[in-house]
Design a protein around this motif. Structure first.
Motif, PDB file in Angstrom:
ATOM      1  N   LYS A  57      -9.053   9.663   1.318  1.00 28.41           N
ATOM      2  CA  LYS A  57      -9.264   9.143   2.508  1.00 28.41           C
ATOM      3  C   LYS A  57      -9.846   7.591   2.528  1.00 28.41           C
ATOM      4  CE  LYS A  57     -10.583  13.665   4.243  1.00 28.41           C
ATOM      5  NZ  LYS A  57     -11.710  14.562   4.777  1.00 28.41           N
ATOM      6  N   LYS A  58     -10.313   7.248   1.669  1.00 29.68           N
ATOM      7  CA  LYS A  58     -10.754   5.905   1.187  1.00 29.68           C
ATOM      8  C   LYS A  58      -9.677   5.066   1.272  1.00 29.68           C
ATOM      9  CE  LYS A  58     -15.069   6.679  -1.283  1.00 29.68           C
ATOM     10  NZ  LYS A  58     -15.851   6.500  -2.649  1.00 29.68           N
ATOM     11  N   LEU A  59      -8.531   5.489   0.656  1.00 29.31           N
ATOM     12  CA  LEU A  59      -7.383   4.671   0.466  1.00 29.31           C
ATOM     13  C   LEU A  59      -6.368   4.582   1.746  1.00 29.31           C
ATOM     14  CD1 LEU A  59      -5.898   5.972  -3.038  1.00 29.31           C
ATOM     15  CD2 LEU A  59      -6.885   3.613  -2.520  1.00 29.31           C
ATOM     16  N   ILE A  60      -6.471   5.635   2.702  1.00 28.53           N
ATOM     17  CA  ILE A  60      -6.136   5.708   3.819  1.00 28.53           C
ATOM     18  C   ILE A  60      -6.660   4.694   4.755  1.00 28.53           C
ATOM     19  CG2 ILE A  60      -5.352   7.090   5.913  1.00 28.53           C
ATOM     20  CD1 ILE A  60      -4.734   9.270   3.742  1.00 28.53           C
ATOM     21  N   GLY A  61      -7.935   4.834   4.568  1.00 26.77           N
ATOM     22  CA  GLY A  61      -8.662   3.937   5.766  1.00 26.77           C
ATOM     23  C   GLY A  61      -9.215   4.797   6.956  1.00 26.77           C
ATOM     24  N   ASN A 113       0.946  -1.222  -0.110  1.00 26.48           N
ATOM     25  CA  ASN A 113      -0.108   0.071   0.066  1.00 26.48           C
ATOM     26  C   ASN A 113       0.688   1.198  -0.078  1.00 26.48           C
ATOM     27  OD1 ASN A 113      -2.096   1.706   0.350  1.00 26.48           O
ATOM     28  ND2 ASN A 113      -2.824   1.354   2.248  1.00 26.48           N
ATOM     29  N   ASP A 114       1.281   1.643  -1.252  1.00 26.54           N
ATOM     30  CA  ASP A 114       2.328   2.703  -1.371  1.00 26.54           C
ATOM     31  C   ASP A 114       1.432   3.975  -1.285  1.00 26.54           C
ATOM     32  OD1 ASP A 114       4.426   4.263  -1.603  1.00 26.54           O
ATOM     33  OD2 ASP A 114       4.888   3.651  -3.888  1.00 26.54           O
ATOM     34  N   SER A 121       2.183  12.804  -1.431  1.00 26.32           N
ATOM     35  CA  SER A 121       1.538  11.475  -0.534  1.00 26.32           C
ATOM     36  C   SER A 121       0.214  11.823  -0.879  1.00 26.32           C
ATOM     37  CB  SER A 121       2.046  11.736   0.815  1.00 26.32           C
ATOM     38  OG  SER A 121       1.372  10.668   1.560  1.00 26.32           O
ATOM     39  N   ILE A 122      -0.477  10.563  -0.596  1.00 20.13           N
ATOM     40  CA  ILE A 122      -1.795  10.424  -0.573  1.00 20.13           C
ATOM     41  C   ILE A 122      -2.475  11.225   0.727  1.00 20.13           C
ATOM     42  CG2 ILE A 122      -3.763   8.966  -0.355  1.00 20.13           C
ATOM     43  CD1 ILE A 122      -2.493   7.026  -2.237  1.00 20.13           C
ATOM     44  N   ASN A 123      -1.539  11.301   1.543  1.00 23.82           N
ATOM     45  CA  ASN A 123      -2.143  11.766   2.755  1.00 23.82           C
ATOM     46  C   ASN A 123      -2.079  13.258   2.770  1.00 23.82           C
ATOM     47  OD1 ASN A 123      -2.321   9.754   5.036  1.00 23.82           O
ATOM     48  ND2 ASN A 123      -0.183   9.679   5.217  1.00 23.82           N
ATOM     49  N   GLN A 124      -1.533  13.997   2.029  1.00 25.35           N
ATOM     50  CA  GLN A 124      -1.553  15.419   1.565  1.00 25.35           C
ATOM     51  C   GLN A 124      -2.519  15.842   0.996  1.00 25.35           C
ATOM     52  OE1 GLN A 124       2.790  15.099  -0.166  1.00 25.35           O
ATOM     53  NE2 GLN A 124       2.721  17.250   1.225  1.00 25.35           N
TER      54      GLN A 124
END
Length: 239
Positions: free
Chosen positions: A235-239, A177-178, A203-206
């Motif tokens: 957000k879906k990817l982060i969970g 999960n990159d 990053s997806i977080n950003q």
């Protein structure tokens, strides 16, 4: 007398015939020699002409062989160079995958240990509270016991939910999960991902939880199709 005269005439004619034959033979031999000379000259000219033709042909064939060898060498050199580059890329990818898997495994083990410790402590606390509540014979004691049991049950449920979520996160990490792969967000392709990275969004977080400065950077892409759905997808990817 008549016979003698005839014989004399015949004898006189024979030397003339012999001379003519000799002369003809001599001319024939001369002509034959000339013909043989011409034939020899023709063969010599033919050999010379053949050599003149064969020499450029041999030279041309030699040049073709040299050109073919050069091209084959260049092709093999280029093929070797491409294979080396492919091997380096393959080794780099395998190395990165190995590092990611090791990090995910360590994270999963750490989460499991932490949750196990928390679960044991919660169970111990719940057991102690239940035991203490069981010793109470009064109505208030029974109520306290019931509350303790409820608290213990709730704590156990929360712990179980946390363990499930942590386990899912760890499993996602173990699967590679990159969060740096922006193309995982629906609506972001490789070109847009490179532009975002160039703007500092790596990053997806950003995208899921941007700071004020990061939000300003993201606003530059607001005209792109699907921009408004990016945070939800992240957000879906982060969970």
């Amino acid at each position: 007398m008549a016979k003698t005269s005839k014989s004399s005439k015949s004898d006189n004619k024979r030397p003339n015939v012999d001379k003519i034959v000799k002369k003809v033979n001599k001319e024939f031999e001369k002509t034959s020699s000339q013909i043989e000379g011409l034939v020899d000259d023709a063969f010599k000219q033919l050999d010379s002409l053949q050599n003149q033709i064969q020499e450029p042909v041999r030279k041309l064939m030699k040049e073709i062989d040299e050109l073919r060898e050069r091209e084959m060498k260049r092709f093999h050199d280029e093929l070797d160079r491409r294979m080396e580059e492919f091997q380096k890329i393959q080794n780099s990818v395998m190395e990165r995958l190995g590092i990611a898997q090791r990090e995910a495994k360590r994270g999963q083990e750490a989460v499991t240990r932490s949750l196990g410790k928390e679960t044991r402590e919660t169970a111990k606390t719940a057991k102690s509270a239940t035991k203490s509540a069981g010793k109470s014979t009064t109505k208030a004691g029974k109520k306290t016991a019931a509350q303790a049991k409820s608290s213990a049950k709730k704590a156990a449920t929360d712990t179980k939910a946390g363990a499930h979520k942590a386990g899912a996160t760890a499993r996602a990490a173990a699967k590679g999960n990159d969060l740096s792969d922006l193309t995982r967000i629906k609506g972001i392709g490789p070109v847009t991902a490179r532009k975002l990275q160039g703007a500092g969004i790596t990053s997806i977080n950003q995208i899921a939880n941007p700071t004020k400065a990061e939000q300003e950077k993201l606003e530059k892409f607001s005209s792109m199709k699907g921009f408004k759905s990016w945070p939800d997808e992240a957000k879906k990817l982060i969970g």
